[in-house]
Scaffold this motif. Sequence first.
Motif, PDB file in Angstrom:
ATOM      1  N   ALA A  54       0.817  -1.217   0.000  1.00 14.42           N
ATOM      2  CA  ALA A  54       0.000   0.000   0.000  1.00 14.42           C
ATOM      3  C   ALA A  54       0.850   1.267   0.000  1.00 14.42           C
ATOM      4  N   ASP A  55       2.017   1.221   0.653  1.00 10.26           N
ATOM      5  CA  ASP A  55       2.875   2.414   0.720  1.00 10.26           C
ATOM      6  C   ASP A  55       3.628   2.652  -0.585  1.00 10.26           C
ATOM      7  N   ARG A  56       3.495   1.744  -1.544  1.00  7.92           N
ATOM      8  CA  ARG A  56       4.167   1.899  -2.841  1.00  7.92           C
ATOM      9  C   ARG A  56       3.164   2.142  -3.971  1.00  7.92           C
ATOM     10  N   VAL A  57       1.908   2.401  -3.602  1.00  5.86           N
ATOM     11  CA  VAL A  57       0.842   2.577  -4.590  1.00  5.86           C
ATOM     12  C   VAL A  57       0.224   3.960  -4.446  1.00  5.86           C
ATOM     13  N   VAL A  58       0.016   4.640  -5.561  1.00  7.04           N
ATOM     14  CA  VAL A  58      -0.685   5.925  -5.587  1.00  7.04           C
ATOM     15  C   VAL A  58      -1.895   5.785  -6.503  1.00  7.04           C
ATOM     16  N   LEU A  59      -3.079   6.072  -5.970  1.00  7.02           N
ATOM     17  CA  LEU A  59      -4.301   6.140  -6.769  1.00  7.02           C
ATOM     18  C   LEU A  59      -4.724   7.600  -6.819  1.00  7.02           C
ATOM     19  N   THR A  60      -4.687   8.185  -8.001  1.00  6.84           N
ATOM     20  CA  THR A  60      -4.924   9.624  -8.134  1.00  6.84           C
ATOM     21  C   THR A  60      -6.399   9.977  -8.245  1.00  6.84           C
ATOM     22  N   GLY A  61      -7.261   8.994  -8.532  1.00  8.95           N
ATOM     23  CA  GLY A  61      -8.633   9.310  -8.894  1.00  8.95           C
ATOM     24  C   GLY A  61      -8.689   9.815 -10.329  1.00  8.95           C
ATOM     25  N   GLU A  62      -9.870  10.247 -10.758  1.00  6.89           N
ATOM     26  CA  GLU A  62     -10.024  10.763 -12.115  1.00  6.89           C
ATOM     27  C   GLU A  62      -9.214  12.041 -12.291  1.00  6.89           C
ATOM     28  N   ARG A  63      -8.466  12.107 -13.378  1.00  8.30           N
ATOM     29  CA  ARG A  63      -7.699  13.309 -13.679  1.00  8.30           C
ATOM     30  C   ARG A  63      -7.923  13.715 -15.128  1.00  8.30           C
ATOM     31  N   PRO A  64      -8.261  14.969 -15.380  1.00  4.09           N
ATOM     32  CA  PRO A  64      -8.406  15.447 -16.760  1.00  4.09           C
ATOM     33  C   PRO A  64      -7.035  15.558 -17.418  1.00  4.09           C
ATOM     34  N   TYR A  65      -7.035  15.771 -18.728  1.00  6.39           N
ATOM     35  CA  TYR A  65      -5.760  15.937 -19.427  1.00  6.39           C
ATOM     36  C   TYR A  65      -4.940  17.067 -18.804  1.00  6.39           C
ATOM     37  N   LEU A  66      -5.610  18.192 -18.616  1.00  8.17           N
ATOM     38  CA  LEU A  66      -4.962  19.353 -18.006  1.00  8.17           C
ATOM     39  C   LEU A  66      -5.801  19.780 -16.817  1.00  8.17           C
ATOM     40  N   PRO A  67      -5.180  20.113 -15.682  1.00  6.51           N
ATOM     41  CA  PRO A  67      -5.965  20.482 -14.506  1.00  6.51           C
ATOM     42  C   PRO A  67      -6.641  21.830 -14.666  1.00  6.51           C
ATOM     43  N   HIS A  68      -7.731  22.013 -13.922  1.00  8.81           N
ATOM     44  CA  HIS A  68      -8.397  23.299 -13.854  1.00  8.81           C
ATOM     45  C   HIS A  68      -7.467  24.282 -13.147  1.00  8.81           C
ATOM     46  N   PRO A  69      -7.503  25.572 -13.512  1.00  9.51           N
ATOM     47  CA  PRO A  69      -6.616  26.551 -12.867  1.00  9.51           C
ATOM     48  C   PRO A  69      -6.696  26.542 -11.344  1.00  9.51           C
ATOM     49  N   ARG A  70      -7.846  26.167 -10.767  1.00 10.55           N
ATOM     50  CA  ARG A  70      -7.971  26.139  -9.309  1.00 10.55           C
ATOM     51  C   ARG A  70      -7.644  24.766  -8.716  1.00 10.55           C
ATOM     52  N   ASP A  71      -7.146  23.872  -9.540  1.00  9.97           N
ATOM     53  CA  ASP A  71      -6.816  22.512  -9.117  1.00  9.97           C
ATOM     54  C   ASP A  71      -5.300  22.371  -9.080  1.00  9.97           C
ATOM     55  N   ASP A  72      -4.725  22.118  -7.908  1.00  5.48           N
ATOM     56  CA  ASP A  72      -3.271  22.042  -7.817  1.00  5.48           C
ATOM     57  C   ASP A  72      -2.724  20.654  -8.104  1.00  5.48           C
ATOM     58  N   ALA A  73      -3.585  19.644  -8.309  1.00  5.63           N
ATOM     59  CA  ALA A  73      -3.122  18.301  -8.642  1.00  5.63           C
ATOM     60  C   ALA A  73      -2.770  18.232 -10.119  1.00  5.63           C
ATOM     61  N   PRO A  74      -1.735  17.492 -10.480  1.00  3.27           N
ATOM     62  CA  PRO A  74      -1.328  17.419 -11.886  1.00  3.27           C
ATOM     63  C   PRO A  74      -2.368  16.710 -12.740  1.00  3.27           C
ATOM     64  N   GLY A  75      -2.410  17.067 -14.017  1.00  6.64           N
ATOM     65  CA  GLY A  75      -3.293  16.411 -14.963  1.00  6.64           C
ATOM     66  C   GLY A  75      -2.622  15.187 -15.570  1.00  6.64           C
ATOM     67  N   LEU A  76      -3.362  14.507 -16.439  1.00  9.34           N
ATOM     68  CA  LEU A  76      -2.859  13.274 -17.031  1.00  9.34           C
ATOM     69  C   LEU A  76      -1.568  13.487 -17.804  1.00  9.34           C
ATOM     70  N   VAL A  77      -1.448  14.602 -18.493  1.00 10.60           N
ATOM     71  CA  VAL A  77      -0.253  14.855 -19.302  1.00 10.60           C
ATOM     72  C   VAL A  77       1.004  14.796 -18.432  1.00 10.60           C
ATOM     73  N   ASP A  78       1.005  15.486 -17.303  1.00  6.99           N
ATOM     74  CA  ASP A  78       2.170  15.469 -16.417  1.00  6.99           C
ATOM     75  C   ASP A  78       2.324  14.121 -15.724  1.00  6.99           C
ATOM     76  N   LEU A  79       1.227  13.438 -15.455  1.00  4.49           N
ATOM     77  CA  LEU A  79       1.311  12.124 -14.820  1.00  4.49           C
ATOM     78  C   LEU A  79       1.967  11.111 -15.750  1.00  4.49           C
ATOM     79  N   LEU A  80       1.699  11.218 -17.054  1.00  6.58           N
ATOM     80  CA  LEU A  80       2.388  10.337 -18.002  1.00  6.58           C
ATOM     81  C   LEU A  80       3.886  10.634 -18.021  1.00  6.58           C
ATOM     82  N   SER A  81       4.245  11.900 -17.924  1.00  8.17           N
ATOM     83  CA  SER A  81       5.668  12.250 -17.850  1.00  8.17           C
ATOM     84  C   SER A  81       6.311  11.678 -16.599  1.00  8.17           C
TER      85      SER A  81
END
Length: 380
Positions: free
Chosen positions: A245-272
């Motif tokens: 469990a300490d080696r797993v990250v579940l981000t939940g649904e993420r859009p391609y690019l985050p909303h300006p008020r959303d500080d979590a990375p979008g899918l594009v950066d997650l793929l990087s």
Amino acid sequence: MRALHIITGLGVGGAEQQLRLLLRHLPAQCDVVTLTNPGPVAAGLAADGVRVTHLGMGGNRDLGALPRLTRLIRAGGYDLVHTHLYRACLYGRIAARLAGVRAVVATEHSIGDTRLEGRPLTAGVRALYLAGERLGCTTVAVSPTVAERLRHWGVPEPRIRVIPNGIDAPRFRFDEVGRKEARMHYGLPEDAYVVGGVGRLAPGKRFDLLLRALSRLPGDVRLLLVGGGPEEAALRRTARNLGVADRVVLTGERPYLPHPRDDAPGLVDLLSAMDVLASPSTEEAFGLAVVEALAAGLPVLYASCPAVEDLPPDAAPGARRVTGSTGAYVRELLRLRAAGPDERTAPDAVHRYDIACSARQLMDVYTAALAGSTLEVSSP
């Protein structure tokens, strides 16, 4: 041309995000109706200037949604109705006909050999699907594999048109800054080897296989799963039971690019942020996550991906089909980890799936539907 797109929901999924991307390139005036769940993609469409209406459908058997949808179509004066996903295709085709719209197109995004959008392909589901399909003009298949499945079901070949999903490839180009920021946000060490998975957290995606593989991989390997769905709690429980469990990250649904008020990375950066993408699902209709990962320059391990399998063998040298279960993925991941990072460049396969090209082909389908004709099946 005024077109209405009807879709089952607008959460963050492949079909939903594909619709948003298409509407950015279609030279038609388009509105969208979502039967349920006006999620993040609905907000994104609204930000793009698309009018989105939530029909408020209560479930598969909410028959009261049909007259509401019919009135909405009639009031909009639409020339054409385009439906997406099983429930929307069934209700949307009927409502379009009741409203007097003769040009009705559907896209088949998610038909597998034994399941349709996660539901078993029973005789009843198939009969209902075929009854609804006859109310349309053309059914768009997102891959030749899907076209063949439709033909096998009994959809007449002249009614099928292959238009592959498309992506905006430059958007997915590897970004070193985005990689560091995404890893920092989720607490992933810079030197960790990150295995990624992207998709709905549902049984058919087989992400539990990646958890079992992780338990047999070295401690510096992490698993980054991007998506939401009914299996999230079960996957977290499996991770705890396996001691990873300490080696797993579940981000939940993420859009391609985050909303300006959303500080979590979008899918594009997650793929990087990933070092490899693993797609263990055995019943993909296209494999959009695989193509997006290839656009990010990632090596890919997949069990099923028509988007790659329908192309020449040398079109995606970084994509490798894995047959077998946990052990096969463990061996391939260890091989890739030992080989070290390669240059993050997109292969030829990615450039075959350009969203602008898909939009042009779709406009040809619209023109033919409005003229009362059909087009022959073509290849991407």
